[in-house]
Write an enzyme that holds these catalytic residues in place. Structure first.
Site, PDB file in Angstrom:
ATOM      1  CB  ALA A   1      -9.998  -3.277   2.484  1.00  0.00           C
TER       2      ALA A   1
ATOM      3  CD  GLU B   1      -9.432  -1.735  -4.622  1.00  0.00           C
ATOM      4  OE1 GLU B   1      -8.531  -1.931  -3.803  1.00  0.00           O
ATOM      5  OE2 GLU B   1      -9.360  -2.129  -5.813  1.00  0.00           O
TER       6      GLU B   1
ATOM      7  CD  GLU C   1      -4.382  -0.562  -2.658  1.00  0.00           C
ATOM      8  OE1 GLU C   1      -4.458   0.485  -3.307  1.00  0.00           O
ATOM      9  OE2 GLU C   1      -5.149  -0.845  -1.702  1.00  0.00           O
TER      10      GLU C   1
ATOM     11  N   GLY D   1      -6.896  -4.557  -1.073  1.00  0.00           N
ATOM     12  CA  GLY D   1      -5.862  -4.281  -0.086  1.00  0.00           C
ATOM     13  C   GLY D   1      -4.778  -5.338  -0.056  1.00  0.00           C
TER      14      GLY D   1
END
Length: 257
Positions: free
Chosen positions: A67, A133, A113, A110
């Protein structure tokens, strides 16, 4: 930010589309606007162009390296709960057609994901995967702690998430995160998408929903749903065409009816 410029959309034959993430200066990191734009684009391609399969990949050597750290740095608890990405991730996961992730380079946070939101993934032999993360004092928040253990089991998912370590493509193939390793992931993804696009589109969409139910419902409820949809498909024009084409030893021409 003009998020449209960070997503390259191409139309191929047989109602197949590719979505190329294009933020090379950030290793294709995903921010809120880009995730929402991916969801919007998928829905638009299904609605406007009757897309039968979509391939998601990253331009210039990386799938998506997480992300956007700058966004996370200023994110408050209230903003996290109300983040537009929450609904966007759900829309991506619940889209009615197959999504194929074609992975090169880094697929982290991200990006990982996003892969997990697709129906399956293929990868370059040198691709790198991870959910790092916890190294930033946070945790996966878009399916990493929920979808990944359903895919590879709690113990393996725990190792990935708790250590935040980078995993090899060969390990991800062994664990079932990716279905195969190849040298030209985009071409292989296009080949697989072409095979999908030849089949009955309504049957594919219902099979996808039934497959998703297999990890979201109890066994009996999912089995009952599967049989109901199977029975529904028995009345379609595509079933008649598929059977006729098989008997006549020709390629079926499906209409989605």
């Amino acid at each position: 930010m003009q998020h449209q410029q960070f997503l390259k959309v191409e139309s191929l034959e047989n109602n197949i589309f590719t979505l190329g993430i294009n933020r090379p200066e950030r290793k294709n990191a995903l921010n809120t606007a880009l995730v929402v734009h991916i969801a919007d684009t998928i829905e638009q391609l299904i609605s406007d162009h009757t897309a039968k399969a979509i391939i998601i990949y990253g331009l210039q050597g990386n799938f998506a390296a997480g992300a956007d750290i700058d966004e996370i740095a200023t994110l408050s608890p209230k903003q996290a709960l109300l983040d537009a990405r929450v609904a966007a991730w759900m829309r991506i996961r619940q889209c009615s057609i197959p999504l194929i992730a074609a992975v090169e380079g880094y697929c982290l946070g991200g990006g990982m994901e996003l892969l997990l939101s697709c129906d399956f993934a293929i990868a370059d032999k040198n691709a790198k995967f991870g959910l790092p993360e916890v190294k930033l004092g946070i945790m996966p928040g878009a399916g990493g702690t929920q979808i990944l253990p359903r895919l590879i089991g709690k113990n393996r998912a725990a190792r990935m998430i708790y250590t935040g370590e980078i995993m090899s493509a060969s390990t991800m193939a062994e664990w079932g995160v990716v279905t195969e390793l190849c040298d030209d992931v985009l071409e292989q993804a296009k080949s697989i998408a072409t095979k999908i696009a030849r089949n009955a589109p309504f049957a594919i969409s219902q099979a996808k929903r039934s497959l998703n139910n297999s990890v979201e419902m109890g066994l009996e409820a999912a089995m009952n749903y599967e049989r109901q949809v199977f029975s529904l498909l028995a009345s379609t024009e595509d079933k008649k065409e598929g059977i006729a084409a098989f008997k006549q030893k020709r390629h079926a021409v499906f209409t989605g009816q």
